[in-house]
Write a protein that holds these residues in place. Sequence first.
Motif, PDB file in Angstrom:
ATOM      1  N   GLU A  98       0.830  -1.210   0.000  1.00 13.55           N
ATOM      2  CA  GLU A  98       0.000   0.000   0.000  1.00 13.55           C
ATOM      3  C   GLU A  98       0.862   1.256   0.000  1.00 13.55           C
ATOM      4  O   GLU A  98       0.563   2.226  -0.711  1.00 13.55           O
ATOM      5  N   LEU A  99       1.933   1.253   0.766  1.00 10.72           N
ATOM      6  CA  LEU A  99       2.832   2.401   0.815  1.00 10.72           C
ATOM      7  C   LEU A  99       3.482   2.649  -0.544  1.00 10.72           C
ATOM      8  O   LEU A  99       3.517   3.784  -1.042  1.00 10.72           O
ATOM      9  N   LEU A 100       3.976   1.580  -1.172  1.00 14.49           N
ATOM     10  CA  LEU A 100       4.584   1.724  -2.495  1.00 14.49           C
ATOM     11  C   LEU A 100       3.557   2.182  -3.528  1.00 14.49           C
ATOM     12  O   LEU A 100       3.848   2.998  -4.399  1.00 14.49           O
ATOM     13  N   ARG A 101       2.341   1.669  -3.460  1.00  4.97           N
ATOM     14  CA  ARG A 101       1.295   2.070  -4.400  1.00  4.97           C
ATOM     15  C   ARG A 101       1.020   3.560  -4.268  1.00  4.97           C
ATOM     16  O   ARG A 101       0.942   4.279  -5.259  1.00  4.97           O
ATOM     17  N   ARG A 102       0.906   4.050  -3.047  1.00  2.82           N
ATOM     18  CA  ARG A 102       0.618   5.475  -2.838  1.00  2.82           C
ATOM     19  C   ARG A 102       1.790   6.362  -3.268  1.00  2.82           C
ATOM     20  O   ARG A 102       1.589   7.443  -3.804  1.00  2.82           O
ATOM     21  N   VAL A 103       3.011   5.903  -3.027  1.00  3.03           N
ATOM     22  CA  VAL A 103       4.185   6.698  -3.400  1.00  3.03           C
ATOM     23  C   VAL A 103       4.350   6.722  -4.919  1.00  3.03           C
ATOM     24  O   VAL A 103       4.681   7.754  -5.510  1.00  3.03           O
ATOM     25  N   CYS A 104       4.104   5.607  -5.552  1.00  4.11           N
ATOM     26  CA  CYS A 104       4.324   5.520  -6.997  1.00  4.11           C
ATOM     27  C   CYS A 104       3.143   6.042  -7.819  1.00  4.11           C
ATOM     28  O   CYS A 104       3.303   6.380  -8.994  1.00  4.11           O
ATOM     29  N   ASP A 105       1.956   6.110  -7.266  1.00  4.65           N
ATOM     30  CA  ASP A 105       0.773   6.580  -7.981  1.00  4.65           C
ATOM     31  C   ASP A 105       0.651   8.094  -7.770  1.00  4.65           C
ATOM     32  O   ASP A 105      -0.045   8.561  -6.868  1.00  4.65           O
ATOM     33  N   ILE A 106       1.307   8.840  -8.650  1.00  2.00           N
ATOM     34  CA  ILE A 106       1.333  10.291  -8.516  1.00  2.00           C
ATOM     35  C   ILE A 106       0.191  10.881  -9.336  1.00  2.00           C
ATOM     36  O   ILE A 106       0.078  10.628 -10.546  1.00  2.00           O
TER      37      ILE A 106
END
Length: 118
Positions: A98-106
């Motif tokens: 979830e953290l990676l998804r939020r960081v990468c989904d700009i």
Amino acid sequence: MASQSQGIQQLLQAEKRAAEKVAEARKRKNRRLKQAKEEAQAEIEQYRLQREKEFKTKEAAALGSHGNSAVEVDRDTAERMGRIQNSYRGNREAVLGELLRRVCDIQPEFHANYRVAG
């Protein structure tokens, strides 16, 4: 004169014997004092050991419940730490994903307080 000389000799011998008796009496007195002191020390040591034993008994009785509490707290802490570790292992991958998804989904957007000048 000879009898006077003999009288002085006897007097000196009697004085010498008296001095020896006094010295012997002092030695006996010192021995008795030393023996009494040793007996008193032994009695004091025995009393101290007895009181120490009573104290340890009372301390064990008083701390017995505290000792059980400490064991119970330790066991409870270990149990909670185990649950936390299991939760960490179970949720780690999902949280990282979830953290990676939020960081990468700009998604670029304007801030709510942004005003266009002009």
